[in-house]
Design a protein around this motif. Sequence first.
Motif, PDB file in Angstrom:
ATOM      1  N   ARG A 174       0.824  -1.207   0.000  1.00 49.78           N
ATOM      2  CA  ARG A 174       0.000   0.000   0.000  1.00 49.78           C
ATOM      3  C   ARG A 174       0.860   1.260   0.000  1.00 49.78           C
ATOM      4  N   ILE A 175       2.033   1.183   0.617  1.00 52.17           N
ATOM      5  CA  ILE A 175       2.937   2.335   0.609  1.00 52.17           C
ATOM      6  C   ILE A 175       3.447   2.593  -0.802  1.00 52.17           C
ATOM      7  N   VAL A 176       3.817   1.522  -1.512  1.00 46.89           N
ATOM      8  CA  VAL A 176       4.235   1.680  -2.906  1.00 46.89           C
ATOM      9  C   VAL A 176       3.084   2.232  -3.738  1.00 46.89           C
ATOM     10  N   GLN A 177       1.854   1.756  -3.480  1.00 45.26           N
ATOM     11  CA  GLN A 177       0.703   2.267  -4.221  1.00 45.26           C
ATOM     12  C   GLN A 177       0.507   3.765  -4.004  1.00 45.26           C
ATOM     13  N   LEU A 178       0.721   4.243  -2.786  1.00 44.22           N
ATOM     14  CA  LEU A 178       0.568   5.674  -2.510  1.00 44.22           C
ATOM     15  C   LEU A 178       1.525   6.518  -3.341  1.00 44.22           C
ATOM     16  N   GLY A 179       2.666   5.949  -3.709  1.00 45.60           N
ATOM     17  CA  GLY A 179       3.641   6.678  -4.515  1.00 45.60           C
ATOM     18  C   GLY A 179       3.576   6.350  -5.996  1.00 45.60           C
ATOM     19  N   THR A 180       2.504   5.676  -6.408  1.00 46.33           N
ATOM     20  CA  THR A 180       2.340   5.267  -7.800  1.00 46.33           C
ATOM     21  C   THR A 180       1.006   5.776  -8.323  1.00 46.33           C
ATOM     22  N   GLU A 181       1.006   6.372  -9.510  1.00 49.02           N
ATOM     23  CA  GLU A 181      -0.227   6.929 -10.039  1.00 49.02           C
ATOM     24  C   GLU A 181      -1.154   5.862 -10.607  1.00 49.02           C
ATOM     25  N   ARG A 182      -0.608   4.851 -11.260  1.00 50.59           N
ATOM     26  CA  ARG A 182      -1.481   3.810 -11.802  1.00 50.59           C
ATOM     27  C   ARG A 182      -1.888   2.850 -10.671  1.00 50.59           C
ATOM     28  N   ALA A 183      -3.010   2.182 -10.867  1.00 54.45           N
ATOM     29  CA  ALA A 183      -3.505   1.248  -9.854  1.00 54.45           C
ATOM     30  C   ALA A 183      -2.764  -0.081  -9.975  1.00 54.45           C
ATOM     31  N   LYS A 236      31.813  12.598 -16.155  1.00 52.96           N
ATOM     32  CA  LYS A 236      31.177  11.528 -16.916  1.00 52.96           C
ATOM     33  C   LYS A 236      29.682  11.798 -16.989  1.00 52.96           C
ATOM     34  N   PRO A 237      28.966  11.178 -17.947  1.00 53.41           N
ATOM     35  CA  PRO A 237      27.539  11.488 -18.099  1.00 53.41           C
ATOM     36  C   PRO A 237      26.745  11.309 -16.809  1.00 53.41           C
ATOM     37  N   PHE A 238      25.938  12.307 -16.501  1.00 56.80           N
ATOM     38  CA  PHE A 238      25.062  12.308 -15.331  1.00 56.80           C
ATOM     39  C   PHE A 238      23.699  12.794 -15.805  1.00 56.80           C
ATOM     40  N   ILE A 239      22.703  11.912 -15.753  1.00 61.27           N
ATOM     41  CA  ILE A 239      21.391  12.211 -16.323  1.00 61.27           C
ATOM     42  C   ILE A 239      20.325  12.127 -15.234  1.00 61.27           C
ATOM     43  N   THR A 240      19.466  13.121 -15.175  1.00 59.27           N
ATOM     44  CA  THR A 240      18.331  13.071 -14.250  1.00 59.27           C
ATOM     45  C   THR A 240      17.080  12.683 -15.030  1.00 59.27           C
ATOM     46  N   CYS A 241      16.289  11.834 -14.405  1.00 62.98           N
ATOM     47  CA  CYS A 241      15.069  11.315 -15.017  1.00 62.98           C
ATOM     48  C   CYS A 241      14.007  11.282 -13.920  1.00 62.98           C
ATOM     49  N   PHE A 242      13.483  12.442 -13.573  1.00 69.21           N
ATOM     50  CA  PHE A 242      12.508  12.556 -12.503  1.00 69.21           C
ATOM     51  C   PHE A 242      11.096  12.463 -13.077  1.00 69.21           C
ATOM     52  N   SER A 243      10.139  12.243 -12.200  1.00 69.18           N
ATOM     53  CA  SER A 243       8.747  12.266 -12.619  1.00 69.18           C
ATOM     54  C   SER A 243       8.114  13.595 -12.217  1.00 69.18           C
ATOM     55  N   GLY A 244       6.964  13.881 -12.816  1.00 67.60           N
ATOM     56  CA  GLY A 244       6.328  15.167 -12.542  1.00 67.60           C
ATOM     57  C   GLY A 244       5.466  15.168 -11.303  1.00 67.60           C
ATOM     58  N   GLY A 245       5.253  14.004 -10.682  1.00 67.55           N
ATOM     59  CA  GLY A 245       4.309  13.931  -9.583  1.00 67.55           C
ATOM     60  C   GLY A 245       4.875  13.457  -8.260  1.00 67.55           C
ATOM     61  N   ASP A 246       6.116  13.839  -7.949  1.00 68.79           N
ATOM     62  CA  ASP A 246       6.722  13.402  -6.692  1.00 68.79           C
ATOM     63  C   ASP A 246       6.952  14.591  -5.769  1.00 68.79           C
ATOM     64  N   PRO A 247       6.191  14.728  -4.678  1.00 71.42           N
ATOM     65  CA  PRO A 247       6.326  15.896  -3.804  1.00 71.42           C
ATOM     66  C   PRO A 247       7.588  15.887  -2.961  1.00 71.42           C
ATOM     67  N   PHE A 276       7.286   6.402  -7.613  1.00 72.54           N
ATOM     68  CA  PHE A 276       7.818   5.171  -8.184  1.00 72.54           C
ATOM     69  C   PHE A 276       7.626   5.195  -9.696  1.00 72.54           C
ATOM     70  N   LEU A 277       8.483   5.956 -10.375  1.00 73.80           N
ATOM     71  CA  LEU A 277       8.345   6.101 -11.822  1.00 73.80           C
ATOM     72  C   LEU A 277       8.629   4.799 -12.562  1.00 73.80           C
ATOM     73  N   GLN A 278       9.286   3.832 -11.911  1.00 68.68           N
ATOM     74  CA  GLN A 278       9.487   2.516 -12.529  1.00 68.68           C
ATOM     75  C   GLN A 278       8.156   1.803 -12.734  1.00 68.68           C
ATOM     76  N   GLU A 279       7.164   2.124 -11.914  1.00 71.56           N
ATOM     77  CA  GLU A 279       5.833   1.549 -12.066  1.00 71.56           C
ATOM     78  C   GLU A 279       4.998   2.334 -13.073  1.00 71.56           C
ATOM     79  N   ASP A 280       5.170   3.644 -13.108  1.00 75.31           N
ATOM     80  CA  ASP A 280       4.331   4.481 -13.950  1.00 75.31           C
ATOM     81  C   ASP A 280       4.865   4.659 -15.364  1.00 75.31           C
ATOM     82  N   SER A 281       6.174   4.699 -15.548  1.00 78.13           N
ATOM     83  CA  SER A 281       6.757   4.934 -16.882  1.00 78.13           C
ATOM     84  C   SER A 281       7.957   4.010 -17.136  1.00 78.13           C
ATOM     85  N   PRO A 282       7.787   2.693 -16.982  1.00 72.36           N
ATOM     86  CA  PRO A 282       8.944   1.805 -17.113  1.00 72.36           C
ATOM     87  C   PRO A 282       9.529   1.772 -18.516  1.00 72.36           C
ATOM     88  N   GLU A 283       8.686   1.839 -19.545  1.00 72.55           N
ATOM     89  CA  GLU A 283       9.216   1.783 -20.915  1.00 72.55           C
ATOM     90  C   GLU A 283      10.064   3.002 -21.219  1.00 72.55           C
TER      91      GLU A 283
END
Length: 299
Positions: A174-183, A236-247, A276-283
């Motif tokens: 349930r904690i992971v669900q709270l941080g994930t937009e999809r059900a 060396k390459p340093f890339i940020t890949c954040f999501s738009g919905g993380d407070p 948890f952007l791995q759940e919402d945008s894994p591709e």
Amino acid sequence: MRILRTDEARFNGLPDYPFSPSYLEVEPGLRMHYVDEGPKDGHPVVMLHGEPSWSYLYRHMIPRVAKAGHRVLAPDLIGFGKSDKPAAVEDYSYQRHLSWLASWLKALDLQDATLVCQNWGSLLGLRLAAEHNDRFSRIIVGNGMLPTGDSRVPAVFSLWKAFASYSPWFPAGRIVQLGTERALSKAELAAYDAPFPGPEFKAGARAFPRLVPITADDPASAANKAAWSILEKWRKPFITCFSGGDPITRGGDRHMQRRIPGAHGQPHITLQGGHFLQEDSPEDFARIIIDACKSSRAA
């Protein structure tokens, strides 16, 4: 130190998690589990999870990155997933987690690795990469930071820390669900609960929030500042890949882009999703990893 080990049967039949387990002792009697997929001679991509998840979080990304020809390694931090679980909250410290991860990294002798990290995977991973920078060729951070205790923490984090410390109820799924937009499905929620058959197995998950340095005199603050002094010279390459919905981590990507030279000119991106952007945008997250590795090889 009393060590608990989750029965392997609890992990049978998890959805989208067909990976064979690999294990390594990171100190005598303490076993760390990790996923090891793709060609063994492929470029290593290390995926570090955070709180209160485990390598299951990367299940949709691992096959995609492995199919691109990379060796994908996703360890379960001690206290999580299929890894062993010291039974007392006091058994866990920031430094011990770093030591366990460093032991794993050295035992596998990983070289020229790409680090992919999120949440506590970033708190640990950025330290790990800074302290063993000769083993990493690039870093990709999603919804994570390396705090030093000098900045004010969001109110939502203080609430989370209090909940983890004092709530008698600590449902990982349930904690992971709270941080994930999809059900998440019932089976997916059960997969996040699988490592924790009882309250005594959750000491590592309960310990993490209190280990975040929130004051300058925190035991981890000086070491994190030392890591930052290395990251501020990281080219060396340093890339940020954040999501738009993380407070919690919002704005951390821009902070790192300003301070880390290797972030300049990189294809930073904001993805759809929650913490948890791995759940919402894994591709999309996997594609960023694949493109980053491809781009670096071409260069």
